[in-house]
Design a protein around this motif. Structure first.
Motif, PDB file in Angstrom:
ATOM      1  N   PHE A  28       1.877 -20.405  35.265  1.00 40.82           N
ATOM      2  CA  PHE A  28       2.989 -19.587  35.730  1.00 40.82           C
ATOM      3  C   PHE A  28       4.297 -19.928  35.028  1.00 40.82           C
ATOM      4  O   PHE A  28       5.364 -19.582  35.495  1.00 40.82           O
ATOM      5  CB  PHE A  28       3.160 -19.734  37.246  1.00 40.82           C
ATOM      6  CG  PHE A  28       2.220 -18.862  38.023  1.00 40.82           C
ATOM      7  CD1 PHE A  28       0.894 -19.228  38.193  1.00 40.82           C
ATOM      8  CD2 PHE A  28       2.644 -17.673  38.583  1.00 40.82           C
ATOM      9  CE1 PHE A  28       0.014 -18.424  38.901  1.00 40.82           C
ATOM     10  CE2 PHE A  28       1.771 -16.860  39.304  1.00 40.82           C
ATOM     11  CZ  PHE A  28       0.455 -17.240  39.459  1.00 40.82           C
ATOM     12  N   GLU A  68      14.377 -18.958  42.883  1.00 41.35           N
ATOM     13  CA  GLU A  68      13.743 -18.176  41.815  1.00 41.35           C
ATOM     14  C   GLU A  68      12.508 -17.473  42.355  1.00 41.35           C
ATOM     15  O   GLU A  68      11.920 -17.881  43.352  1.00 41.35           O
ATOM     16  CB  GLU A  68      13.349 -19.074  40.642  1.00 41.35           C
ATOM     17  CG  GLU A  68      14.526 -19.769  39.970  1.00 41.35           C
ATOM     18  CD  GLU A  68      14.097 -20.639  38.795  1.00 41.35           C
ATOM     19  OE1 GLU A  68      13.105 -20.285  38.119  1.00 41.35           O
ATOM     20  OE2 GLU A  68      14.739 -21.683  38.566  1.00 41.35           O
ATOM     21  N   ILE A  70       8.843 -15.392  40.813  1.00 42.14           N
ATOM     22  CA  ILE A  70       8.018 -15.145  39.634  1.00 42.14           C
ATOM     23  C   ILE A  70       7.731 -13.656  39.492  1.00 42.14           C
ATOM     24  O   ILE A  70       7.484 -12.966  40.485  1.00 42.14           O
ATOM     25  CB  ILE A  70       6.693 -15.937  39.710  1.00 42.14           C
ATOM     26  CG1 ILE A  70       5.927 -15.889  38.374  1.00 42.14           C
ATOM     27  CG2 ILE A  70       5.814 -15.429  40.840  1.00 42.14           C
ATOM     28  CD1 ILE A  70       6.480 -16.757  37.314  1.00 42.14           C
ATOM     29  N   TRP A  77       9.893 -16.510  35.418  1.00 47.12           N
ATOM     30  CA  TRP A  77      10.694 -16.692  36.624  1.00 47.12           C
ATOM     31  C   TRP A  77      12.012 -15.951  36.496  1.00 47.12           C
ATOM     32  O   TRP A  77      12.638 -15.946  35.434  1.00 47.12           O
ATOM     33  CB  TRP A  77      10.955 -18.180  36.864  1.00 47.12           C
ATOM     34  CG  TRP A  77       9.724 -18.922  37.282  1.00 47.12           C
ATOM     35  CD1 TRP A  77       8.838 -19.565  36.467  1.00 47.12           C
ATOM     36  CD2 TRP A  77       9.237 -19.079  38.616  1.00 47.12           C
ATOM     37  NE1 TRP A  77       7.821 -20.116  37.204  1.00 47.12           N
ATOM     38  CE2 TRP A  77       8.050 -19.834  38.535  1.00 47.12           C
ATOM     39  CE3 TRP A  77       9.692 -18.659  39.868  1.00 47.12           C
ATOM     40  CZ2 TRP A  77       7.303 -20.171  39.655  1.00 47.12           C
ATOM     41  CZ3 TRP A  77       8.955 -18.994  40.991  1.00 47.12           C
ATOM     42  CH2 TRP A  77       7.778 -19.745  40.881  1.00 47.12           C
TER      43      TRP A  77
END
Length: 218
Positions: A28, A68, A70, A77
């Motif tokens: 991620f 933040e 995603i 992000w």
């Protein structure tokens, strides 16, 4: 590090210094700004990362990436709006942290305050254009416990209301560890305390207990 479940994935994330690693867990990408022990949770089918306490560089720069989220399509992000609790702190104290940071999530709404903030604020990630909204003073009538970050489970209570289950201890009138059960109204205008369920300290791992309550028992 912190961990969470996002869809079918178990995720681990955290740290303030970027380190490149060939691990297969890294899927991620990296935070815009490092976060120590972030609060990770799925909100409105997106993964949010909320800093459990601020980093000095974030405070000095205005906390642009304190929260933040995603983008699951692009795998990057994005910054969420700056929480007002820092402004509450900096009006009275030198620029630093907002003290203990309190936060919980109900459906797509993030609620937050701090030890130095007179109000609770709400941010709806499903409607980010509206930004952070200050909640009425009646919201604090139910007296939410301190340090709700990651310690409050929110369940649907019917009629669009929410039931909050918070692990709490150390309150002046309720020093013993307990589960605080509260009702959050559908319009987010107030929190009503329903019950307090005492917990046996000999069944709670010591890591979850402060020194002041270790040794207490039922």
């Amino acid at each position: 590090m912190a961990c969470c479940v996002f869809g079918s994935k178990i995720l681990l994330a955290g740290g303030t210094i970027g380190i490149q690693s060939p691990t297969t867990f890294r899927t991620f990408g990296s935070f815009i700004e490092g976060k120590a022990n972030p609060f990770l949770l799925e909100v409105d089918r997106k993964l949010d990362a909320l800093a459990s306490y601020p980093i000095q560089s974030s405070i000095i720069s205005g906390g642009s990436s304190y929260f933040e989220v995603i983008d699951p399509i692009r795998g990057v992000w994005l910054t969420l709006p700056y929480p007002p609790v820092f402004d509450d702190y900096n009006r009275t104290y030198d620029p630093a942290g907002p003290g203990d940071f309190f936060c919980f999530v109900a459906r797509s709404n993030i609620f937050c305050t701090s030890a130095y903030s007179p109000s609770y604020y709400r941010f709806d990630v499903a409607d980010p254009v509206k930004g952070w909204k200050v909640l009425p003073s009646s919201f604090n009538s139910g007296s939410l416990p301190e340090n709700t970050l990651g310690r409050t489970f929110v369940a649907d209570g019917g009629d669009e209301e929410f039931i909050l289950f918070s692990f709490s201890y150390g309150e002046p009138e309720y020093p013993h560890p307990h589960i605080l059960v509260q009702l959050l109204s559908s319009d987010f205008s107030c929190v009503t305390t329903l019950n307090r369920v005492l917990l046996p300290t000999d069944k709670i791992p010591l890591v979850f207990l402060p020194p002041t309550v270790i040794g207490l028992s039922i």
